[in-house]
Write a protein that holds these residues in place. Structure first.
Motif, PDB file in Angstrom:
ATOM      1  N   THR A 222       2.692 -22.927 -13.682  1.00 45.56           N
ATOM      2  CA  THR A 222       2.136 -22.366 -12.418  1.00 45.56           C
ATOM      3  C   THR A 222       2.253 -20.925 -12.250  1.00 45.56           C
ATOM      4  O   THR A 222       1.466 -20.305 -11.716  1.00 45.56           O
ATOM      5  CB  THR A 222       3.139 -23.066 -11.277  1.00 45.56           C
ATOM      6  OG1 THR A 222       3.065 -24.561 -11.460  1.00 45.56           O
ATOM      7  CG2 THR A 222       2.768 -22.491  -9.993  1.00 45.56           C
ATOM      8  N   LYS A 225       0.948 -19.188 -15.968  1.00 46.77           N
ATOM      9  CA  LYS A 225      -0.456 -19.938 -16.377  1.00 46.77           C
ATOM     10  C   LYS A 225      -0.485 -20.254 -17.882  1.00 46.77           C
ATOM     11  O   LYS A 225      -1.193 -19.846 -18.679  1.00 46.77           O
ATOM     12  CB  LYS A 225      -1.437 -18.681 -16.488  1.00 46.77           C
ATOM     13  CG  LYS A 225      -1.678 -18.141 -14.796  1.00 46.77           C
ATOM     14  CD  LYS A 225      -1.801 -19.202 -13.759  1.00 46.77           C
ATOM     15  CE  LYS A 225      -2.018 -18.285 -12.430  1.00 46.77           C
ATOM     16  NZ  LYS A 225      -1.169 -17.754 -12.210  1.00 46.77           N
ATOM     17  N   PRO A 251      -2.945 -24.602 -16.296  1.00 47.09           N
ATOM     18  CA  PRO A 251      -3.298 -24.433 -14.974  1.00 47.09           C
ATOM     19  C   PRO A 251      -5.051 -24.309 -14.525  1.00 47.09           C
ATOM     20  O   PRO A 251      -5.604 -24.348 -15.282  1.00 47.09           O
ATOM     21  CB  PRO A 251      -2.843 -22.881 -14.921  1.00 47.09           C
ATOM     22  CG  PRO A 251      -3.007 -22.391 -16.310  1.00 47.09           C
ATOM     23  CD  PRO A 251      -3.164 -23.888 -17.142  1.00 47.09           C
ATOM     24  N   VAL A 253      -7.040 -23.091 -11.292  1.00 47.13           N
ATOM     25  CA  VAL A 253      -7.014 -22.219 -10.183  1.00 47.13           C
ATOM     26  C   VAL A 253      -8.176 -22.585  -9.186  1.00 47.13           C
ATOM     27  O   VAL A 253      -9.388 -22.654  -9.573  1.00 47.13           O
ATOM     28  CB  VAL A 253      -7.147 -20.803 -10.240  1.00 47.13           C
ATOM     29  CG1 VAL A 253      -6.985 -19.816  -9.090  1.00 47.13           C
ATOM     30  CG2 VAL A 253      -6.041 -20.550 -11.151  1.00 47.13           C
ATOM     31  N   VAL A 259      -2.863 -22.694  -7.363  1.00 48.06           N
ATOM     32  CA  VAL A 259      -2.639 -23.233  -8.889  1.00 48.06           C
ATOM     33  C   VAL A 259      -2.530 -24.632  -8.666  1.00 48.06           C
ATOM     34  O   VAL A 259      -1.603 -25.129  -8.158  1.00 48.06           O
ATOM     35  CB  VAL A 259      -1.624 -22.792  -9.764  1.00 48.06           C
ATOM     36  CG1 VAL A 259      -1.775 -23.360 -11.031  1.00 48.06           C
ATOM     37  CG2 VAL A 259      -2.068 -21.410 -10.096  1.00 48.06           C
TER      38      VAL A 259
END
Length: 262
Positions: A222, A225, A251, A253, A259
């Motif tokens: 988180t 990344k 991750p 986004v 995220v």
């Protein structure tokens, strides 16, 4: 359309439109507008301006290429400077005066914003240009956000299509480790129905020693990344049986910058 509505309500221009480059950036095409009669709007929808023709010299094309505004208070005075196509377009649109400014995003031209008056209430001036040059980049940002959202939606659709038929367990988590989605393989392998899983923390289905180890790993995904590969986890089935899996996590986004973990 939001920007067109705001322009119509708050500014003194009789008509306004946005023309954007098509996907291969070879044409400027009408996208949205206000104040046009059905006949004029029909003409706009049928009109495109070439961006890949080096001889194109209409104000819309030049504004797009050079990222410079145009202000014309009397079309009759500049008819000799217009291309035949631009002149025919202006005459059919019955424009008397107009301003055209480039729409840009991060230095790249995306289209043009144009306003005009069928009947001049007052001469257009540099203040009008400055105002529109301030509005146009906001349109560029909005266009970019919309495109990113569409890309994310398409990516999500492709992900779901693949996940639904995958033999392996696939799921997504929010930044706190809450399960947002599980594919059918979870129920087939572990027995839990999706409605009994989604909305709960992943650690509720993981052995305690694995949960303690998993939490800092997910935090790194988180915050940093990171991508997790082949982390051995033990998940509990609906009848309490333990099954061991290799867990991979990356991750993801979303359109708002949040995220999620996949």
């Amino acid at each position: 359309k939001y920007f067109m509505s705001a322009l119509e309500k708050n500014l003194e221009f009789g008509r306004g439109m946005v023309m954007l480059a098509n996907s291969d950036r070879t044409r400027l095409v009408y996208t949205a507008g206000y104040g046009y009669s059905p006949e004029h709007e029909g003409l706009l929808k049928q009109t495109e301006f070439s961006l890949d023709n080096p001889n194109s010299r209409g104000p819309f094309v030049v504004s797009f290429r050079m990222q410079t505004p145009f202000l014309v208070n009397d079309v009759g005075e500049v008819e000799e400077d217009l291309s035949a196509k631009s002149l025919a377009f202006v005459r059919k649109m019955e424009s008397r005066s107009f301003i055209c400014v480039p729409i840009t995003y991060e230095g790249r031209s995306e289209g043009v914003l144009a306003v005009d008056n069928l009947k001049s209430k007052r001469p257009l001036n540099e203040t009008d240009i400055s105002l529109l040059m301030g509005i146009a980049p906001q349109i560029g940002i909005s266009i970019n956000n919309a495109r990113n959202y569409e890309k994310l939606q398409e990516r999500e659709k492709r992900f779901r299509t693949l996940a639904e038929s995958a033999p392996d367990i696939i799921f997504t988590l929010d930044a706190n480790g809450t399960l947002l989605y599980v594919n059918p393989a979870w129920e087939k392998i572990l027995g839990h129905r999706p409605e009994a899983i989604v909305g709960k923390d992943l650690t509720a289905f993981v052995e305690r020693q694995d949960a303690d180890r998993l939490e800092p790993l997910l935090k790194n995904v988180t915050e940093k990344k990171d991508t997790l590969m082949d982390v051995l986890l033990t998940l509990k089935s609906d009848v309490g049986a333990e099954r061991s899996f290799f867990f991979n996590c990356a991750p993801n986004v979303d359109a708002d910058g949040r995220v999620r973990l996949t």
